[in-house]
Design a protein around this motif. Structure first.
Motif, PDB file in Angstrom:
ATOM      1  N   GLU A 185     -31.129  24.971  -9.351  1.00  0.00           N
ATOM      2  CA  GLU A 185     -29.330  25.747 -10.045  1.00  0.00           C
ATOM      3  C   GLU A 185     -30.084  26.860 -10.757  1.00  0.00           C
ATOM      4  OE1 GLU A 185     -27.103  21.665 -12.129  1.00  0.00           O
ATOM      5  OE2 GLU A 185     -29.017  22.199 -13.075  1.00  0.00           O
ATOM      6  N   ILE A 186     -29.270  27.493 -11.297  1.00  0.00           N
ATOM      7  CA  ILE A 186     -28.949  28.742 -11.954  1.00  0.00           C
ATOM      8  C   ILE A 186     -28.887  28.610 -12.605  1.00  0.00           C
ATOM      9  CG2 ILE A 186     -28.183  31.312 -12.397  1.00  0.00           C
ATOM     10  CD1 ILE A 186     -29.449  30.689 -10.023  1.00  0.00           C
ATOM     11  N   LYS A 187     -29.555  29.131 -14.298  1.00  0.00           N
ATOM     12  CA  LYS A 187     -30.554  29.527 -15.527  1.00  0.00           C
ATOM     13  C   LYS A 187     -29.850  30.246 -15.651  1.00  0.00           C
ATOM     14  CE  LYS A 187     -30.156  23.830 -15.462  1.00  0.00           C
ATOM     15  NZ  LYS A 187     -28.442  23.432 -16.099  1.00  0.00           N
ATOM     16  N   ASN A 188     -29.715  30.133 -17.741  1.00  0.00           N
ATOM     17  CA  ASN A 188     -29.539  31.026 -18.308  1.00  0.00           C
ATOM     18  C   ASN A 188     -30.938  31.486 -18.996  1.00  0.00           C
ATOM     19  OD1 ASN A 188     -28.239  31.190 -20.988  1.00  0.00           O
ATOM     20  ND2 ASN A 188     -27.009  29.901 -19.838  1.00  0.00           N
ATOM     21  N   ARG A 189     -30.641  32.412 -19.508  1.00  0.00           N
ATOM     22  CA  ARG A 189     -31.517  32.647 -20.944  1.00  0.00           C
ATOM     23  C   ARG A 189     -31.580  33.736 -22.069  1.00  0.00           C
ATOM     24  NH1 ARG A 189     -36.352  33.724 -17.309  1.00  0.00           N
ATOM     25  NH2 ARG A 189     -37.513  32.000 -16.851  1.00  0.00           N
ATOM     26  N   PHE A 190     -29.719  33.317 -22.634  1.00  0.00           N
ATOM     27  CA  PHE A 190     -29.097  34.215 -23.270  1.00  0.00           C
ATOM     28  C   PHE A 190     -29.725  33.602 -24.726  1.00  0.00           C
ATOM     29  CE2 PHE A 190     -25.623  35.038 -19.586  1.00  0.00           C
ATOM     30  CZ  PHE A 190     -26.491  36.475 -19.402  1.00  0.00           C
ATOM     31  N   LYS A 191     -29.500  32.409 -25.071  1.00  0.00           N
ATOM     32  CA  LYS A 191     -30.290  32.319 -25.981  1.00  0.00           C
ATOM     33  C   LYS A 191     -30.917  32.734 -26.497  1.00  0.00           C
ATOM     34  CE  LYS A 191     -30.573  27.805 -28.913  1.00  0.00           C
ATOM     35  NZ  LYS A 191     -30.344  25.848 -29.037  1.00  0.00           N
ATOM     36  N   ALA A 192     -32.704  32.931 -25.733  1.00  0.00           N
ATOM     37  CA  ALA A 192     -33.703  33.432 -26.141  1.00  0.00           C
ATOM     38  C   ALA A 192     -33.766  34.740 -26.402  1.00  0.00           C
ATOM     39  CB  ALA A 192     -35.375  33.111 -24.924  1.00  0.00           C
ATOM     40  N   ILE A 193     -33.039  36.225 -25.548  1.00  0.00           N
ATOM     41  CA  ILE A 193     -32.935  37.027 -25.463  1.00  0.00           C
ATOM     42  C   ILE A 193     -32.525  37.219 -26.825  1.00  0.00           C
ATOM     43  CG2 ILE A 193     -31.354  38.855 -24.429  1.00  0.00           C
ATOM     44  CD1 ILE A 193     -32.043  37.536 -21.951  1.00  0.00           C
ATOM     45  N   ALA A 194     -30.875  36.443 -27.146  1.00  0.00           N
ATOM     46  CA  ALA A 194     -30.768  37.318 -27.899  1.00  0.00           C
ATOM     47  C   ALA A 194     -31.225  36.816 -30.206  1.00  0.00           C
ATOM     48  CB  ALA A 194     -29.390  36.058 -28.379  1.00  0.00           C
ATOM     49  N   LYS A 195     -31.973  35.525 -29.502  1.00  0.00           N
ATOM     50  CA  LYS A 195     -32.662  35.310 -31.131  1.00  0.00           C
ATOM     51  C   LYS A 195     -33.555  36.514 -30.808  1.00  0.00           C
ATOM     52  CE  LYS A 195     -35.729  31.867 -32.701  1.00  0.00           C
ATOM     53  NZ  LYS A 195     -36.255  30.820 -32.508  1.00  0.00           N
ATOM     54  N   GLU A 196     -34.225  37.073 -29.757  1.00  0.00           N
ATOM     55  CA  GLU A 196     -35.545  37.554 -30.010  1.00  0.00           C
ATOM     56  C   GLU A 196     -34.639  39.309 -30.162  1.00  0.00           C
ATOM     57  OE1 GLU A 196     -37.171  40.752 -26.051  1.00  0.00           O
ATOM     58  OE2 GLU A 196     -37.125  38.356 -26.321  1.00  0.00           O
ATOM     59  N   LYS A 197     -33.387  39.883 -29.699  1.00  0.00           N
ATOM     60  CA  LYS A 197     -32.800  40.946 -30.571  1.00  0.00           C
ATOM     61  C   LYS A 197     -32.300  40.266 -31.700  1.00  0.00           C
ATOM     62  CE  LYS A 197     -32.147  42.404 -25.275  1.00  0.00           C
ATOM     63  NZ  LYS A 197     -31.787  43.909 -25.547  1.00  0.00           N
ATOM     64  N   LYS A 198     -32.173  39.939 -32.316  1.00  0.00           N
ATOM     65  CA  LYS A 198     -31.480  39.211 -33.642  1.00  0.00           C
ATOM     66  C   LYS A 198     -30.109  39.567 -33.265  1.00  0.00           C
ATOM     67  CE  LYS A 198     -35.943  40.504 -36.275  1.00  0.00           C
ATOM     68  NZ  LYS A 198     -37.052  41.089 -35.927  1.00  0.00           N
ATOM     69  N   ILE A 199     -29.687  38.915 -32.244  1.00  0.00           N
ATOM     70  CA  ILE A 199     -27.566  38.707 -32.206  1.00  0.00           C
ATOM     71  C   ILE A 199     -27.640  37.545 -32.713  1.00  0.00           C
ATOM     72  CG2 ILE A 199     -26.165  39.141 -30.887  1.00  0.00           C
ATOM     73  CD1 ILE A 199     -28.318  41.319 -28.830  1.00  0.00           C
ATOM     74  N   LYS A 200     -26.485  37.389 -33.269  1.00  0.00           N
ATOM     75  CA  LYS A 200     -25.752  36.433 -33.597  1.00  0.00           C
ATOM     76  C   LYS A 200     -25.111  35.831 -32.781  1.00  0.00           C
ATOM     77  CE  LYS A 200     -26.917  36.516 -39.076  1.00  0.00           C
ATOM     78  NZ  LYS A 200     -26.612  37.080 -40.382  1.00  0.00           N
ATOM     79  N   GLN A 201     -24.878  34.391 -32.912  1.00  0.00           N
ATOM     80  CA  GLN A 201     -23.809  33.973 -31.550  1.00  0.00           C
ATOM     81  C   GLN A 201     -22.358  34.505 -32.258  1.00  0.00           C
ATOM     82  OE1 GLN A 201     -24.479  29.620 -30.493  1.00  0.00           O
ATOM     83  NE2 GLN A 201     -26.279  29.586 -30.710  1.00  0.00           N
ATOM     84  N   ILE A 202     -22.242  34.842 -33.450  1.00  0.00           N
ATOM     85  CA  ILE A 202     -20.961  34.777 -33.572  1.00  0.00           C
ATOM     86  C   ILE A 202     -20.194  36.242 -33.944  1.00  0.00           C
ATOM     87  CG2 ILE A 202     -22.444  35.260 -36.022  1.00  0.00           C
ATOM     88  CD1 ILE A 202     -18.989  33.348 -35.501  1.00  0.00           C
ATOM     89  N   ASP A 203     -21.291  37.213 -33.542  1.00  0.00           N
ATOM     90  CA  ASP A 203     -21.029  38.449 -33.317  1.00  0.00           C
ATOM     91  C   ASP A 203     -21.051  38.515 -32.036  1.00  0.00           C
ATOM     92  OD1 ASP A 203     -21.156  39.271 -35.814  1.00  0.00           O
ATOM     93  OD2 ASP A 203     -23.745  39.473 -35.873  1.00  0.00           O
ATOM     94  N   ILE A 204     -21.475  37.624 -30.874  1.00  0.00           N
ATOM     95  CA  ILE A 204     -21.254  37.344 -29.150  1.00  0.00           C
ATOM     96  C   ILE A 204     -20.336  37.406 -29.124  1.00  0.00           C
ATOM     97  CG2 ILE A 204     -22.229  36.821 -27.647  1.00  0.00           C
ATOM     98  CD1 ILE A 204     -25.399  36.898 -28.599  1.00  0.00           C
ATOM     99  N   CYS A 205     -19.204  36.422 -30.173  1.00  0.00           N
ATOM    100  CA  CYS A 205     -18.247  35.310 -30.015  1.00  0.00           C
ATOM    101  C   CYS A 205     -17.018  36.265 -30.024  1.00  0.00           C
ATOM    102  CB  CYS A 205     -18.416  34.322 -31.347  1.00  0.00           C
ATOM    103  SG  CYS A 205     -18.991  32.279 -30.589  1.00  0.00           S
TER     104      CYS A 205
END
Length: 137
Positions: free
Chosen positions: A70-90
């Motif tokens: 399966e293809i999986k993503n690392r978006f959660k780790a990338i967002a954390k590393e870049k200090k981008i909050k999930q609410i901002d992505i939403c």
């Protein structure tokens, strides 16, 4: 078609330095028949290069690579590393928090349009940093 791009001053300066170097190098090598490099051309080339990267992996987003993988993503780790909050992505992508959470935890299949929306919001990190292949459980 005309597209306007907004970028940080430091990014513009980096691109300008590359263009200046290319033009100086061409001049030094006596390539008078080579047209002068322009910032616009560099940005177009960068966009085309990124598009080719994305096109090469886009069929993978909507399907399994092969049985048991399966293809999986690392978006959660990338967002954390870049200090981008999930609410901002939403806010930027229009995704609901619950859906983004499922995507970040690899519990929901990632469609191409959703991938691109999140990818752009995270600043277009290299594709190989965003996705990986994992054996199915």
């Amino acid at each position: 078609m005309r597209i306007e791009i907004e970028m940080k001053d430091e990014t513009y300066e980096k691109i300008k330095n590359v263009i200046d170097w290319i033009n100086l190098d061409n001049s030094f090598r006596g390539k008078s028949d080579t047209p002068e490099a322009k910032i616009e051309d560099f940005i177009k080339g960068a966009a085309i290069s990124k598009l080719l990267d994305v096109e090469s992996m886009s069929p993978l987003l909507n399907s399994k690579v092969e049985d048991g993988l399966e293809i999986k993503n690392r978006f959660k780790a990338i967002a954390k590393e870049k200090k981008i909050k999930q609410i901002d992505i939403c806010k930027r992508t229009g995704l609901k928090k619950a859906n983004l959470s499922l995507i970040f935890n690899n519990e929901k299949t990632l469609r191409a349009d959703t991938f691109f929306a999140i990818w752009l919001t995270l600043g277009c990190p290299p594709i190989h940093d965003c996705l990986y292949i994992k054996k199915s459980d």
